[in-house]
Design a protein around this motif. Structure first.
Motif, PDB file in Angstrom:
ATOM      1  N   THR A  37       0.854  -1.189   0.000  1.00 16.24           N
ATOM      2  CA  THR A  37       0.000   0.000   0.000  1.00 16.24           C
ATOM      3  C   THR A  37       0.886   1.232   0.000  1.00 16.24           C
ATOM      4  OG1 THR A  37      -1.712  -1.150   1.267  1.00 16.24           O
ATOM      5  CG2 THR A  37      -1.793   1.264   1.249  1.00 16.24           C
ATOM      6  N   TYR A  38       0.638   2.161  -0.926  1.00 14.62           N
ATOM      7  CA  TYR A  38       1.418   3.397  -0.994  1.00 14.62           C
ATOM      8  C   TYR A  38       0.583   4.558  -0.470  1.00 14.62           C
ATOM      9  CZ  TYR A  38       4.919   1.053  -3.864  1.00 14.62           C
ATOM     10  OH  TYR A  38       5.903   0.209  -4.318  1.00 14.62           O
ATOM     11  N   ILE A  39       1.197   5.377   0.379  1.00 10.74           N
ATOM     12  CA  ILE A  39       0.515   6.550   0.919  1.00 10.74           C
ATOM     13  C   ILE A  39       1.452   7.751   0.873  1.00 10.74           C
ATOM     14  CG2 ILE A  39      -0.956   5.188   2.446  1.00 10.74           C
ATOM     15  CD1 ILE A  39       0.835   6.085   4.784  1.00 10.74           C
ATOM     16  N   GLU A  40       0.878   8.947   0.995  1.00  8.99           N
ATOM     17  CA  GLU A  40       1.674  10.172   1.038  1.00  8.99           C
ATOM     18  C   GLU A  40       1.183  11.036   2.192  1.00  8.99           C
ATOM     19  OE1 GLU A  40       3.375  12.505  -2.504  1.00  8.99           O
ATOM     20  OE2 GLU A  40       1.579  13.630  -1.964  1.00  8.99           O
ATOM     21  N   ILE A  41       2.097  11.404   3.072  1.00 11.49           N
ATOM     22  CA  ILE A  41       1.781  12.220   4.246  1.00 11.49           C
ATOM     23  C   ILE A  41       2.398  13.600   4.065  1.00 11.49           C
ATOM     24  CG2 ILE A  41       2.006  12.464   6.748  1.00 11.49           C
ATOM     25  CD1 ILE A  41       2.197   9.433   6.943  1.00 11.49           C
ATOM     26  N   GLY A  42       1.581  14.636   4.274  1.00 13.41           N
ATOM     27  CA  GLY A  42       2.068  16.004   4.190  1.00 13.41           C
ATOM     28  C   GLY A  42       2.299  16.592   5.568  1.00 13.41           C
ATOM     29  N   PHE A  43       3.402  17.323   5.730  1.00  7.70           N
ATOM     30  CA  PHE A  43       3.790  17.905   7.020  1.00  7.70           C
ATOM     31  C   PHE A  43       3.832  19.423   6.962  1.00  7.70           C
ATOM     32  CE2 PHE A  43       5.419  13.631   7.396  1.00  7.70           C
ATOM     33  CZ  PHE A  43       5.261  13.317   8.738  1.00  7.70           C
ATOM     34  N   GLU A  44       3.457  20.049   8.075  1.00  9.36           N
ATOM     35  CA  GLU A  44       3.652  21.477   8.281  1.00  9.36           C
ATOM     36  C   GLU A  44       4.202  21.671   9.689  1.00  9.36           C
ATOM     37  OE1 GLU A  44       0.087  23.666   7.633  1.00  9.36           O
ATOM     38  OE2 GLU A  44      -0.083  23.120   5.514  1.00  9.36           O
ATOM     39  N   LYS A  45       5.344  22.347   9.792  1.00  8.83           N
ATOM     40  CA  LYS A  45       5.996  22.606  11.083  1.00  8.83           C
ATOM     41  C   LYS A  45       6.127  21.334  11.912  1.00  8.83           C
ATOM     42  CE  LYS A  45       4.658  27.470  11.340  1.00  8.83           C
ATOM     43  NZ  LYS A  45       5.988  27.930  10.873  1.00  8.83           N
ATOM     44  N   GLY A  46       6.441  20.242  11.240  1.00 10.34           N
ATOM     45  CA  GLY A  46       6.705  18.987  11.918  1.00 10.34           C
ATOM     46  C   GLY A  46       5.492  18.126  12.213  1.00 10.34           C
ATOM     47  N   ASP A  47       4.293  18.625  11.934  1.00  6.37           N
ATOM     48  CA  ASP A  47       3.065  17.872  12.211  1.00  6.37           C
ATOM     49  C   ASP A  47       2.457  17.337  10.917  1.00  6.37           C
ATOM     50  OD1 ASP A  47       3.351  18.474  14.867  1.00  6.37           O
ATOM     51  OD2 ASP A  47       1.889  20.103  14.851  1.00  6.37           O
ATOM     52  N   ALA A  48       1.928  16.121  10.974  1.00  6.47           N
ATOM     53  CA  ALA A  48       1.241  15.548   9.823  1.00  6.47           C
ATOM     54  C   ALA A  48      -0.122  16.227   9.651  1.00  6.47           C
ATOM     55  CB  ALA A  48       1.047  14.049  10.019  1.00  6.47           C
ATOM     56  N   VAL A  49      -0.378  16.767   8.468  1.00  8.77           N
ATOM     57  CA  VAL A  49      -1.622  17.516   8.237  1.00  8.77           C
ATOM     58  C   VAL A  49      -2.444  16.984   7.080  1.00  8.77           C
ATOM     59  CG1 VAL A  49      -0.786  19.656   9.280  1.00  8.77           C
ATOM     60  CG2 VAL A  49      -0.364  19.227   6.858  1.00  8.77           C
ATOM     61  N   THR A  50      -1.812  16.253   6.147  1.00 10.63           N
ATOM     62  CA  THR A  50      -2.579  15.705   5.027  1.00 10.63           C
ATOM     63  C   THR A  50      -2.207  14.245   4.803  1.00 10.63           C
ATOM     64  OG1 THR A  50      -0.943  16.359   3.344  1.00 10.63           O
ATOM     65  CG2 THR A  50      -2.709  17.942   3.849  1.00 10.63           C
ATOM     66  N   LEU A  51      -3.177  13.483   4.341  1.00 12.43           N
ATOM     67  CA  LEU A  51      -2.972  12.088   3.946  1.00 12.43           C
ATOM     68  C   LEU A  51      -3.492  11.926   2.537  1.00 12.43           C
ATOM     69  CD1 LEU A  51      -2.143   9.186   4.608  1.00 12.43           C
ATOM     70  CD2 LEU A  51      -4.429   8.838   5.590  1.00 12.43           C
ATOM     71  N   THR A  89       6.176  16.658   1.754  1.00 14.97           N
ATOM     72  CA  THR A  89       5.452  15.385   1.704  1.00 14.97           C
ATOM     73  C   THR A  89       6.419  14.213   1.682  1.00 14.97           C
ATOM     74  OG1 THR A  89       5.342  15.462  -0.725  1.00 14.97           O
ATOM     75  CG2 THR A  89       3.473  16.381   0.491  1.00 14.97           C
ATOM     76  N   VAL A  90       5.960  13.109   2.260  1.00 19.49           N
ATOM     77  CA  VAL A  90       6.728  11.867   2.304  1.00 19.49           C
ATOM     78  C   VAL A  90       5.860  10.744   1.756  1.00 19.49           C
ATOM     79  CG1 VAL A  90       7.917  10.201   3.788  1.00 19.49           C
ATOM     80  CG2 VAL A  90       8.024  12.638   4.328  1.00 19.49           C
ATOM     81  N   ARG A  91       6.410   9.984   0.835  1.00 18.70           N
ATOM     82  CA  ARG A  91       5.719   8.804   0.300  1.00 18.70           C
ATOM     83  C   ARG A  91       6.260   7.558   0.970  1.00 18.70           C
ATOM     84  NH1 ARG A  91       7.279  10.327  -4.388  1.00 18.70           N
ATOM     85  NH2 ARG A  91       8.138   8.315  -5.011  1.00 18.70           N
ATOM     86  N   LEU A  92       5.347   6.670   1.364  1.00 19.79           N
ATOM     87  CA  LEU A  92       5.744   5.441   2.040  1.00 19.79           C
ATOM     88  C   LEU A  92       5.096   4.228   1.395  1.00 19.79           C
ATOM     89  CD1 LEU A  92       4.811   7.628   4.643  1.00 19.79           C
ATOM     90  CD2 LEU A  92       6.507   6.120   5.653  1.00 19.79           C
ATOM     91  N   LYS A  93       5.807   3.124   1.509  1.00 24.47           N
ATOM     92  CA  LYS A  93       5.270   1.828   1.086  1.00 24.47           C
ATOM     93  C   LYS A  93       5.035   0.988   2.340  1.00 24.47           C
ATOM     94  CE  LYS A  93       8.020  -1.238  -0.853  1.00 24.47           C
ATOM     95  NZ  LYS A  93       8.815  -1.958  -1.881  1.00 24.47           N
ATOM     96  N   LEU A  94       3.783   0.605   2.549  1.00 25.36           N
ATOM     97  CA  LEU A  94       3.413  -0.228   3.688  1.00 25.36           C
ATOM     98  C   LEU A  94       3.309  -1.669   3.213  1.00 25.36           C
ATOM     99  CD1 LEU A  94       0.550   2.058   5.097  1.00 25.36           C
ATOM    100  CD2 LEU A  94       3.036   2.291   5.389  1.00 25.36           C
ATOM    101  N   TYR A  95       4.090  -2.543   3.831  1.00 22.54           N
ATOM    102  CA  TYR A  95       4.109  -3.917   3.320  1.00 22.54           C
ATOM    103  C   TYR A  95       4.564  -4.892   4.397  1.00 22.54           C
ATOM    104  CZ  TYR A  95       5.104  -7.878   0.225  1.00 22.54           C
ATOM    105  OH  TYR A  95       5.106  -9.104  -0.381  1.00 22.54           O
ATOM    106  N   LYS A  96       3.671  -5.779   4.792  1.00 21.65           N
ATOM    107  CA  LYS A  96       3.971  -6.905   5.672  1.00 21.65           C
ATOM    108  C   LYS A  96       4.842  -6.526   6.881  1.00 21.65           C
ATOM    109  CE  LYS A  96       3.220 -10.669   2.395  1.00 21.65           C
ATOM    110  NZ  LYS A  96       2.019 -11.145   3.077  1.00 21.65           N
ATOM    111  N   GLY A  97       4.328  -5.574   7.652  1.00 21.45           N
ATOM    112  CA  GLY A  97       4.986  -5.210   8.894  1.00 21.45           C
ATOM    113  C   GLY A  97       5.960  -4.060   8.806  1.00 21.45           C
TER     114      GLY A  97
END
Length: 404
Positions: free
Chosen positions: A220-234, A342-350
């Protein structure tokens, strides 16, 4: 303590706190106010109200604190990348100062003389609750029944409950296989079947995550957006702190992310073994660290990393409202001014793996790191003098050794 007229009890509505409620009424002859915090533990809270009403309680507080919990406690801690003993994401620890804060507020609102909690005399929570309470009200009286009463066994507690017409569910009559604490950030399990640190925990212990080997075969691929160190968008959608964490919990659960089996050092002096599940928090920590790698100055990042263990200890030990934690928080928050992107991540089996990151505040320079023609952005000959200056003391030491 004999002059106590009214007590605010941290009340879950379960058997143990229902026994404490009655014990307070019997032992102190005082009025009891109940406070139940919704921190996203995922439990039905209506039974807490019904059980309090059945006990004759007139002032019942059931507060939804999920947004305050994540926004004012979890997120500041996440900015620090806080990990106790390098592993634990402090899910139980960070909830206690908020509960204590609200206990004190309700005590002031209702004119109560004291507060009470259900933490045992062997654990960390008694320390966390009480340090926070005293920091907010130095004159508050605190009742800790597990340190006062004469009950020696589960049987004694059940007998007291039956004597006072407190309903005892069938599944509560025997010893529970393990104890659980849960909130929106995590669940923790400890005791009984988990006490031998050499035994693999049974599958039924895990409540927030599926086993990694049972997770989907497709990442599963997701993208998290940050502002001033806090996650604000998914994935581009702006979310409140509590909603963000809840969504990431679902994603982490479905991909088997966030399990930790830890033997930790309790503040009171003993080692204990705990099973922690922090699916959303694990994803957030990985993403936040990746965002910092792109936007934080080297020395700022290294200083922050040096301070993190101390910050984590303060949270774990219960010093959230202490001046040293607040001082560290000010430094950490200052470091987060440009941690956005923004940071993109791959979620996979732990696992949660970073596969991309970008920021308008990036300190990463293609011109400096390229192996191709750098057009004068970096003169490689400068490195010789840099190395010779840094080697000066090492050469001096080597010459001394040679003489010796």
């Amino acid at each position: 303590m004999s002059d106590i007229k009214k007590v605010v009890l941290a009340y879950s509505g379960g058997l143990d706190t229902s026994i404490i409620l009655k014990w307070l009424q019997v032992t102190y002859g005082c009025e009891v106010v109940t406070f139940t915090a919704d921190l996203g533990q995922g439990e039905e809270l209506d039974p807490a109200r019904r059980n309090a009403e059945r006990a004759g309680i007139k002032e019942i507080y059931i507060d939804d604190l999920r947004e305050e919990f994540v926004g004012d406690f979890v997120y500041p801690m996440m900015r620090a990348n806080a990990l106790y003993e390098g592993v634990y994401l402090l899910g139980t620890s960070i909830a206690r100062p908020l509960i204590s804060k609200r206990l004190i507020e309700i005590a002031h609102e209702t004119g109560a003389d004291a507060i009470a909690h259900g933490a045992t005399g062997k654990g960390n929570d008694q320390v966390r609750f009480e340090l926070a309470a005293y920091a907010l009200d130095p004159d508050i009286k605190i009742i800790a029944p597990w340190r006062e009463w004469d009950f020696k066994s589960r049987t004694d507690l059940i007998e007291f409950a039956e004597k006072h017409q407190i309903q005892v569910p069938k599944d509560k009559r025997g010893e529970a296989p393990f104890s659980v604490d849960a909130n929106l950030l995590h669940s923790s399990s400890e005791g009984k079947v988990l006490e031998d640190p050499n035994e693999e925990p049974p599958a039924y212990v895990f409540q927030r995550t599926i086993a990694p080997e049972e997770a989907p075969d497709t990442p599963t691929y997701i993208e998290i957006g940050f502002e001033k160190g806090d996650a604000v968008t998914l994935d581009g959608e702006k979310l409140s702190p509590a909603t963000m964490l809840a969504r990431l919990n679902d994603l982490g659960r479905d991909n088997g992310i966030g399990r930790v089996d830890l033997v930790e050092n309790r503040f009171v002096g003993m080692k204990s073994r705990g099973i922690y599940e922090t699916p959303g928090g694990t994803i957030l920590t990985v993403a936040h660290r990746a965002m910092e790698s792109l936007t934080l100055d080297r020395e700022a990042m290294h200083l922050k990393d040096q301070l993190m263990p101390r910050y984590s200890e303060l949270v774990y030990y219960g010093f959230w409202f202490a001046p040293e934690r607040e001082m560290l928080q000010a430094l950490i928050d200052k470091s987060q001014e440009h941690v956005e992107g923004t940071v993109r991540l791959k979620l996979y089996k732990g696992s949660a793996v970073v596969v991309g990151r970008r920021s308008d505040k990036s300190l990463y320079s293609d011109e400096l790191v390229t192996f191709e023609d750098d057009r004068g952005a970096y003169d490689q000959k400068d490195a010789e003098g840099f190395i010779r200056l840094n080697a000066l003391r090492l050469r001096t030491l080597a010459m001394r050794r040679r003489k010796g």
